[in-house]
Design an enzyme around this catalytic site. Structure first.
Site, PDB file in Angstrom:
ATOM      1  N   HIS A 145      55.402  46.065  39.745  1.00  0.00           N
ATOM      2  CA  HIS A 145      55.124  45.870  41.173  1.00  0.00           C
ATOM      3  C   HIS A 145      56.082  44.842  41.747  1.00  0.00           C
ATOM      4  O   HIS A 145      56.548  43.950  41.047  1.00  0.00           O
ATOM      5  CB  HIS A 145      53.672  45.433  41.394  1.00  0.00           C
ATOM      6  CG  HIS A 145      53.260  44.253  40.569  1.00  0.00           C
ATOM      7  ND1 HIS A 145      52.921  44.369  39.241  1.00  0.00           N
ATOM      8  CD2 HIS A 145      53.162  42.938  40.871  1.00  0.00           C
ATOM      9  CE1 HIS A 145      52.613  43.177  38.761  1.00  0.00           C
ATOM     10  NE2 HIS A 145      52.755  42.285  39.719  1.00  0.00           N
TER      11      HIS A 145
ATOM     12  N   CYS B  41      44.521  50.698  33.274  1.00  0.00           N
ATOM     13  CA  CYS B  41      45.399  49.924  34.173  1.00  0.00           C
ATOM     14  C   CYS B  41      44.765  49.805  35.556  1.00  0.00           C
ATOM     15  O   CYS B  41      44.445  50.807  36.195  1.00  0.00           O
ATOM     16  CB  CYS B  41      46.763  50.602  34.270  1.00  0.00           C
ATOM     17  SG  CYS B  41      47.817  49.877  35.535  1.00  0.00           S
TER      18      CYS B  41
END
Ligand code: 5GP
Ligand code: ZN
Length: 108
Positions: A97, A5
């Site tokens: 996010h 990631c």
């Protein structure tokens, strides 16, 4: 932490990304490809793939408070907050996010 990631790597400091805000729950950094004059991402330190995988209610409260603090630090009095969830909605990075989108005048 997920090994493949990109945001986990950024959080680990692998790329030397400057954090415009940080607390025990999250970091905030400038988007590499800004879609507004001010475009900051607020990213939890824990790996959660998207809003659909979020189970910790408290974490979202902390993230929103961090959005407020980050916007204040960036001098934004007005801004939009966006969470793309799922590929069809434009999510490219599968680590939760929050986008902060604003302009220098703070009236987006
Ligand atoms: P999404 O489309 O998943 O909601 O948003 C991902 C955002 O991350 C995009 O706006 C993209 O420009 C940004 N981004 C992708 N890779 C990186 C990176 O390595 N560094 C930074 N600072 N932003 C990135
Ligand atoms: Zn991650």
């Amino acid at each position: 932490m997920s090994n493949d990631c990109i945001f986990c790597k950024i959080i680990s400091g692998d790329f030397g990304t400057e954090f415009v805000y940080e607390n025990e729950y999250c970091v905030a950094f400038n988007d590499i490809n800004p879609k507004a004059p001010v475009h900051i991402l607020v990213v939890p330190k824990v790996h959660v793939a998207s809003l659909n995988e979020l189970e910790d209610k408290n974490l979202m409260g902390e993230l929103l408070m961090a959005v407020k603090e980050t916007a204040k630090k960036a001098g934004l009095s007005a801004y939009r907050v966006q969470i793309n969830t799922g590929k069809e909605a434009g999510q490219e990075v599968f680590h939760l996010h929050l986008h902060i989108l604003g302009n220098k005048k703070g009236n987006i």
